[in-house]
Design a protein around this motif. Structure first.
Motif, PDB file in Angstrom:
ATOM      1  N   SER A   1      38.261  61.074  38.574  1.00 40.20           N
ATOM      2  CA  SER A   1      39.005  60.425  39.668  1.00 40.20           C
ATOM      3  C   SER A   1      38.746  58.925  39.707  1.00 40.20           C
ATOM      4  CB  SER A   1      38.628  61.064  40.996  1.00 40.20           C
ATOM      5  OG  SER A   1      37.264  60.834  41.292  1.00 40.20           O
ATOM      6  N   THR A   2      37.464  58.512  39.499  1.00 35.89           N
ATOM      7  CA  THR A   2      37.155  57.079  39.493  1.00 35.89           C
ATOM      8  C   THR A   2      37.832  56.367  38.319  1.00 35.89           C
ATOM      9  OG1 THR A   2      35.111  57.609  38.293  1.00 35.89           O
ATOM     10  CG2 THR A   2      34.956  57.318  40.694  1.00 35.89           C
ATOM     11  N   VAL A   3      37.875  57.028  37.153  1.00 36.39           N
ATOM     12  CA  VAL A   3      38.535  56.427  35.984  1.00 36.39           C
ATOM     13  C   VAL A   3      40.029  56.236  36.258  1.00 36.39           C
ATOM     14  CG1 VAL A   3      39.239  56.915  33.601  1.00 36.39           C
ATOM     15  CG2 VAL A   3      36.863  57.190  34.260  1.00 36.39           C
ATOM     16  N   SER A   4      40.651  57.261  36.847  1.00 36.02           N
ATOM     17  CA  SER A   4      42.082  57.130  37.167  1.00 36.02           C
ATOM     18  C   SER A   4      42.331  56.020  38.184  1.00 36.02           C
ATOM     19  CB  SER A   4      42.607  58.457  37.694  1.00 36.02           C
ATOM     20  OG  SER A   4      41.942  58.799  38.888  1.00 36.02           O
ATOM     21  N   SER A   5      41.441  55.944  39.205  1.00 38.58           N
ATOM     22  CA  SER A   5      41.605  54.868  40.199  1.00 38.58           C
ATOM     23  C   SER A   5      41.400  53.493  39.568  1.00 38.58           C
ATOM     24  CB  SER A   5      40.612  55.074  41.343  1.00 38.58           C
ATOM     25  OG  SER A   5      39.281  54.951  40.876  1.00 38.58           O
ATOM     26  N   LEU A   6      40.420  53.390  38.619  1.00 40.39           N
ATOM     27  CA  LEU A   6      40.199  52.106  37.941  1.00 40.39           C
ATOM     28  C   LEU A   6      41.398  51.723  37.078  1.00 40.39           C
ATOM     29  CD1 LEU A   6      36.441  52.488  36.920  1.00 40.39           C
ATOM     30  CD2 LEU A   6      37.382  50.834  38.519  1.00 40.39           C
ATOM     31  N   HIS A   7      41.997  52.713  36.416  1.00 37.35           N
ATOM     32  CA  HIS A   7      43.198  52.423  35.626  1.00 37.35           C
ATOM     33  C   HIS A   7      44.325  51.901  36.516  1.00 37.35           C
ATOM     34  CE1 HIS A   7      42.044  53.619  31.619  1.00 37.35           C
ATOM     35  NE2 HIS A   7      41.601  54.795  32.036  1.00 37.35           N
ATOM     36  N   ALA A   8      44.489  52.576  37.641  1.00 40.78           N
ATOM     37  CA  ALA A   8      45.526  52.116  38.579  1.00 40.78           C
ATOM     38  C   ALA A   8      45.237  50.714  39.078  1.00 40.78           C
ATOM     39  CB  ALA A   8      45.628  53.090  39.753  1.00 40.78           C
ATOM     40  N   ARG A   9      43.942  50.458  39.340  1.00 44.43           N
ATOM     41  CA  ARG A   9      43.575  49.120  39.836  1.00 44.43           C
ATOM     42  C   ARG A   9      43.823  48.051  38.763  1.00 44.43           C
ATOM     43  NH1 ARG A   9      37.711  47.681  42.583  1.00 44.43           N
ATOM     44  NH2 ARG A   9      38.269  45.604  43.326  1.00 44.43           N
ATOM     45  N   VAL A  10      43.503  48.398  37.493  1.00 42.54           N
ATOM     46  CA  VAL A  10      43.732  47.444  36.396  1.00 42.54           C
ATOM     47  C   VAL A  10      45.229  47.143  36.270  1.00 42.54           C
ATOM     48  CG1 VAL A  10      43.661  47.242  33.877  1.00 42.54           C
ATOM     49  CG2 VAL A  10      41.640  47.970  35.098  1.00 42.54           C
ATOM     50  N   ASP A  11      46.063  48.209  36.388  1.00 49.30           N
ATOM     51  CA  ASP A  11      47.508  47.983  36.321  1.00 49.30           C
ATOM     52  C   ASP A  11      47.987  47.079  37.441  1.00 49.30           C
ATOM     53  OD1 ASP A  11      47.665  49.603  34.091  1.00 49.30           O
ATOM     54  OD2 ASP A  11      48.013  51.425  35.279  1.00 49.30           O
ATOM     55  N   SER A  12      47.457  47.352  38.664  1.00 48.59           N
ATOM     56  CA  SER A  12      47.869  46.503  39.797  1.00 48.59           C
ATOM     57  C   SER A  12      47.408  45.065  39.618  1.00 48.59           C
ATOM     58  CB  SER A  12      47.304  47.087  41.092  1.00 48.59           C
ATOM     59  OG  SER A  12      45.891  47.029  41.086  1.00 48.59           O
ATOM     60  N   LEU A  13      46.171  44.879  39.057  1.00 48.27           N
ATOM     61  CA  LEU A  13      45.678  43.525  38.829  1.00 48.27           C
ATOM     62  C   LEU A  13      46.509  42.792  37.775  1.00 48.27           C
ATOM     63  CD1 LEU A  13      41.822  44.137  38.910  1.00 48.27           C
ATOM     64  CD2 LEU A  13      43.140  42.807  40.533  1.00 48.27           C
ATOM     65  N   GLU A  14      46.917  43.535  36.730  1.00 43.94           N
ATOM     66  CA  GLU A  14      47.769  42.909  35.715  1.00 43.94           C
ATOM     67  C   GLU A  14      49.113  42.473  36.316  1.00 43.94           C
ATOM     68  OE1 GLU A  14      48.058  45.722  32.599  1.00 43.94           O
ATOM     69  OE2 GLU A  14      46.102  45.249  31.726  1.00 43.94           O
ATOM     70  N   LYS A  15      49.683  43.349  37.150  1.00 41.62           N
ATOM     71  CA  LYS A  15      50.952  42.987  37.794  1.00 41.62           C
ATOM     72  C   LYS A  15      50.785  41.771  38.682  1.00 41.62           C
ATOM     73  CE  LYS A  15      52.840  47.677  37.767  1.00 41.62           C
ATOM     74  NZ  LYS A  15      53.242  48.832  38.621  1.00 41.62           N
ATOM     75  N   SER A  16      49.681  41.777  39.482  1.00 41.09           N
ATOM     76  CA  SER A  16      49.452  40.624  40.370  1.00 41.09           C
ATOM     77  C   SER A  16      49.200  39.350  39.563  1.00 41.09           C
ATOM     78  CB  SER A  16      48.271  40.918  41.289  1.00 41.09           C
ATOM     79  OG  SER A  16      47.077  41.088  40.530  1.00 41.09           O
ATOM     80  N   ASN A  17      48.513  39.491  38.397  1.00 42.71           N
ATOM     81  CA  ASN A  17      48.251  38.320  37.549  1.00 42.71           C
ATOM     82  C   ASN A  17      49.558  37.731  37.010  1.00 42.71           C
ATOM     83  OD1 ASN A  17      46.992  36.385  36.059  1.00 42.71           O
ATOM     84  ND2 ASN A  17      46.131  37.759  34.539  1.00 42.71           N
ATOM     85  N   THR A  18      50.458  38.618  36.559  1.00 43.01           N
ATOM     86  CA  THR A  18      51.746  38.120  36.075  1.00 43.01           C
ATOM     87  C   THR A  18      52.538  37.449  37.194  1.00 43.01           C
ATOM     88  OG1 THR A  18      52.627  40.349  36.497  1.00 43.01           O
ATOM     89  CG2 THR A  18      51.916  39.826  34.237  1.00 43.01           C
ATOM     90  N   LYS A  19      52.467  38.048  38.394  1.00 43.94           N
ATOM     91  CA  LYS A  19      53.158  37.428  39.542  1.00 43.94           C
ATOM     92  C   LYS A  19      52.582  36.059  39.848  1.00 43.94           C
ATOM     93  CE  LYS A  19      54.612  41.664  41.874  1.00 43.94           C
ATOM     94  NZ  LYS A  19      54.432  42.510  43.067  1.00 43.94           N
ATOM     95  N   LEU A  20      51.216  35.949  39.799  1.00 45.77           N
ATOM     96  CA  LEU A  20      50.581  34.668  40.092  1.00 45.77           C
ATOM     97  C   LEU A  20      50.949  33.613  39.048  1.00 45.77           C
ATOM     98  CD1 LEU A  20      47.049  35.876  41.215  1.00 45.77           C
ATOM     99  CD2 LEU A  20      48.743  34.748  42.636  1.00 45.77           C
ATOM    100  N   ILE A  21      51.047  34.046  37.765  1.00 44.62           N
ATOM    101  CA  ILE A  21      51.435  33.095  36.709  1.00 44.62           C
ATOM    102  C   ILE A  21      52.853  32.582  36.969  1.00 44.62           C
ATOM    103  CG2 ILE A  21      51.987  32.934  34.254  1.00 44.62           C
ATOM    104  CD1 ILE A  21      49.602  34.943  33.835  1.00 44.62           C
ATOM    105  N   GLU A  22      53.750  33.515  37.329  1.00 38.87           N
ATOM    106  CA  GLU A  22      55.122  33.093  37.631  1.00 38.87           C
ATOM    107  C   GLU A  22      55.153  32.140  38.822  1.00 38.87           C
ATOM    108  OE1 GLU A  22      57.217  36.669  38.221  1.00 38.87           O
ATOM    109  OE2 GLU A  22      57.258  37.244  36.104  1.00 38.87           O
ATOM    110  N   GLU A  23      54.385  32.461  39.866  1.00 38.87           N
ATOM    111  CA  GLU A  23      54.344  31.585  41.040  1.00 38.87           C
ATOM    112  C   GLU A  23      53.768  30.223  40.692  1.00 38.87           C
ATOM    113  OE1 GLU A  23      52.185  33.695  43.933  1.00 38.87           O
ATOM    114  OE2 GLU A  23      53.817  35.094  44.427  1.00 38.87           O
ATOM    115  N   LEU A  24      52.748  30.187  39.787  1.00 38.60           N
ATOM    116  CA  LEU A  24      52.155  28.913  39.385  1.00 38.60           C
ATOM    117  C   LEU A  24      53.175  28.058  38.634  1.00 38.60           C
ATOM    118  CD1 LEU A  24      48.534  28.524  38.247  1.00 38.60           C
ATOM    119  CD2 LEU A  24      50.260  27.286  36.993  1.00 38.60           C
ATOM    120  N   ALA A  25      53.948  28.713  37.762  1.00 40.12           N
ATOM    121  CA  ALA A  25      54.978  27.949  37.042  1.00 40.12           C
ATOM    122  C   ALA A  25      56.025  27.388  38.010  1.00 40.12           C
ATOM    123  CB  ALA A  25      55.658  28.861  36.010  1.00 40.12           C
TER     124      ALA A  25
END
Length: 603
Positions: A218-242
């Motif tokens: 369960s912790t591994v699945s939650s960490l995977h989900a968190r990594v996916d959400s962080l990647e999405k937020s990172n891409t959003k932040l890069i777009e906002e920075l541009a």
């Protein structure tokens, strides 16, 4: 003595049997040391006990042919509550050898045990008490606390590995009888306490390891989900920075444009000031030239007046009167000066006043020339025109007024010159002050613009976040509203189906009662037919009168012939009618044998 509730006693007995069967199965499986087959007796007894536990308090469901009481209904609900159970339900439905719901339920229990998820499935089912109330009574084992205890005991079965063949086994016709001889204690069991303690410790360790493995998954699945959400937020932040960088570049370009516009405005104002200076200097020079001409004209006029005053003493008195009038005119001039001060707000007004003064000076110059000519003529003809002294006095008064107006204009011009110089100095100082203030305001506006842009950017970010949250909430509310509508529709359909089912059951009961009555009448008719088989029918020509009322047949009294006894009756006497399911109208029946009457032609 208090009388115990029989349902509570049944629940307690089933709970004890479940405890014994689960404990015996775990101990025997660990001592057996390998995977269990379907022929293993403790495993068979466990399934029998579970079947009895699930059947306790089960409601009797009416079907079209008979009453049905099966555990497949509540087990079929598990796939709706637990999505992982869909595979078991589909495989159970696809088994070719199963024909009854009880056989499907037995196959479902075996597959759940092999998956080691029987406890999870039943726990999801017990939580939904409202759904279970459709299948179980309120005092059933699955509706009380004993059901939760049994589900907790089933967790211990995860240590067992079972390999059961469900496809070829006849699960429909099995008889579920509990063998109590397997659970009786013996001396060997009493002596093996140490071994049981070791087995219990091993089971606890295995359960702990399995639970730890589940938590880690369960912790591994939650960490995977968190990594996916962080990647999405990172891409959003890069777009906002541009986007922010592009906005900064645009703002810098706007700042450069504003600065260039500011420099252009400063250049234009300086050029305008220079032009105004040149215009003012030219106007001052023209004013000085006109003033010199006016001074010369004034000196000449005074000289002429002095000559005239010497020649004419009579005119001195009039001149005194003119002096008093001059004082009054000076007072009026002061008032006019005050009005001029109020009216000198702009440079355009000054220019207009200067033009007017120039025009007045030219008029005065022309009038003075005319007056000089007139005075010369008067000096030449003064002896001749003694009678016309009054006219000359009037003309002198006019000349005196014109002189006073010229003096007033000269004073006004001097005052205006001083005022123009003072206003020019004041305006230059005020323009310098305004220029410095505008520079300060420009710097302050630039800082305010930067602060406002930053604040605006933060507000836009907050607004975007709030819009996203509002959109998510709207979507969720819309989904909830749709679910509510679907739930209301399903409730309405359920009510309609219940009503239809009740109506159909009532119709079936009515049909059954009518069929039973018709069967009884048909049996009576058959018996009467057997008794009257030897009789012979009468011919239509011989039968002229009714057998009962002995009246002659006619058009109104038609013949009705019995097919069994051969008797002939009129339609008035054969009033007995019998409803048949095959005919829409009731059929006339014979009074003696209860057979069906056949209508003949009239006599």
């Amino acid at each position: 003595m208090a009388v115990k509730d029989p349902t509570a006693v049944e629940r307690a007995n089933l709970l004890n049997m479940a405890k014994l069967s689960i404990k015996g199965l775990i101990e025997s499986a660990l001592s057996f040391g390998r995977t269990l087959d379907s022929d293993y007796p403790p495993l068979q007894q466990f399934f029998v006990v579970m079947e009895h536990c699930l059947k306790h308090g089960l409601k009797v469901r009416k079907s079209f042919l008979s009453y049905n009481k099966t555990i497949w209904g509540p087990l079929e609900l598990v796939e709706k509550l637990y999505p992982e159970a869909e595979e078991i339900a589909a495989s159970v439905r696809d088994l070719p050898g199963l024909k009854t719901p009880l056989g499907r339920a037995r196959a479902w229990l075996r597959l759940a045990l092999m998956q080691k998820k029987m406890a999870d499935y039943l726990r999801c089912l017990i939580i939904q008490r409202e759904l279970l109330s459709e299948f179980y009574e309120y005092h059933a084992l699955m509706m009380e606390e004993e059901g939760a205890v049994i589900v907790g005991l089933l967790v211990g079965l995860n240590v067992i590995d079972a390999n059961l063949c469900v496809k070829g086994e006849d699960l429909d016709s099995q008889v579920g009888v509990i063998d109590f001889s397997m659970y009786l204690k013996s001396d060997d069991d009493i002596g093996g306490k140490e071994r049981n303690e070791q087995i219990a410790a091993i089971l606890d360790q295995k359960n702990y390891v399995e639970e730890l493995n589940r938590q880690l998954n369960s912790t591994v699945s939650s960490l995977h989900a968190r990594v996916d959400s962080l990647e999405k937020s990172n891409t959003k932040l890069i777009e906002e920075l541009a986007i922010a960088k592009n906005n900064i570049i645009k703002l810098q370009e706007e700042n450069h444009q504003l600065r260039s516009e500011n420099t252009l405005i400063l250049m234009k104002t300086q050029h305008h000031l220079e032009v105004t200076k040149v215009d003012v200097e030219a106007e001052l020079q023209t004013y000085k030239h006109s003033r010199q001409g006016l001074d010369e004209m004034y000196n000449e006029a005074r000289r002429q007046l002095r000559e005239e005053s010497q020649l004419r003493q009579d005119m001195e008195n009039e001149l005194v009167v003119q002096v008093s009038m001059k004082h009054e005119i000076e007072l009026a001039m002061k008032l006019l000066e005050k009005d001029i001060h109020e009216k000198q707000d702009t440079l355009i007004g000054l220019r207009q006043q200067l033009d007017e003064v120039k025009a007045i000076n030219m008029e005065m110059y022309q009038k003075l020339q005319v007056s000089d000519d007139a005075m010369k003529e008067k000096n030449e003809i003064i002896g001749r025109l003694e009678d016309k002294t009054n006219q000359i006095n009037a003309t002198m008064k006019q000349l005196e007024q014109r002189l006073q107006q010229a003096e007033k204009a000269q004073l006004d011009a001097e005052n205006e010159d001083k005022k123009l110089k003072q206003e020019y100095v004041n305006k230059s100082e005020s323009l310098q002050k305004e220029f410095s203030q505008k520079e300060k305001q420009l710097l302050q506006l630039e800082t305010d613009l930067k602060i406002e842009k930053e604040w605006r950017q933060t507000l836009q970010d907050d607004l975007q976040k709030e819009k996203e949250t509002v959109s998510h909430l709207r979507i969720e509310t819309q989904e909830i509203i749709n679910l509510k509508k679907e739930f209301i529709k399903l409730q309405e359909k359920n009510r309609q189906l219940k009503r239809i089912c009740q109506d159909q059951e009532a119709a079936l009961q009515e049909l059954a009662s009518k069929l039973s009555e018709s069967k009884l009448k048909i049996e009576d008719i058959k018996e009467a037919n057997k008794a009257l088989q030897g009789q012979v029918w009468l011919k239509d020509k011989e039968a002229t009168h009714c057998k009962l009322c002995e009246k002659e047949f006619s058009l109104s009294k038609r013949k009705h012939h019995c097919r069994n006894c051969g008797e002939i009756f009129c339609n008035a006497c054969s009033d007995n009618e019998l409803p048949l399911p095959s005919s829409p109208k009731p059929v006339r029946v014979c009074d003696s044998c209860h057979a069906i009457l056949i209508q003949r032609s009239h006599a």
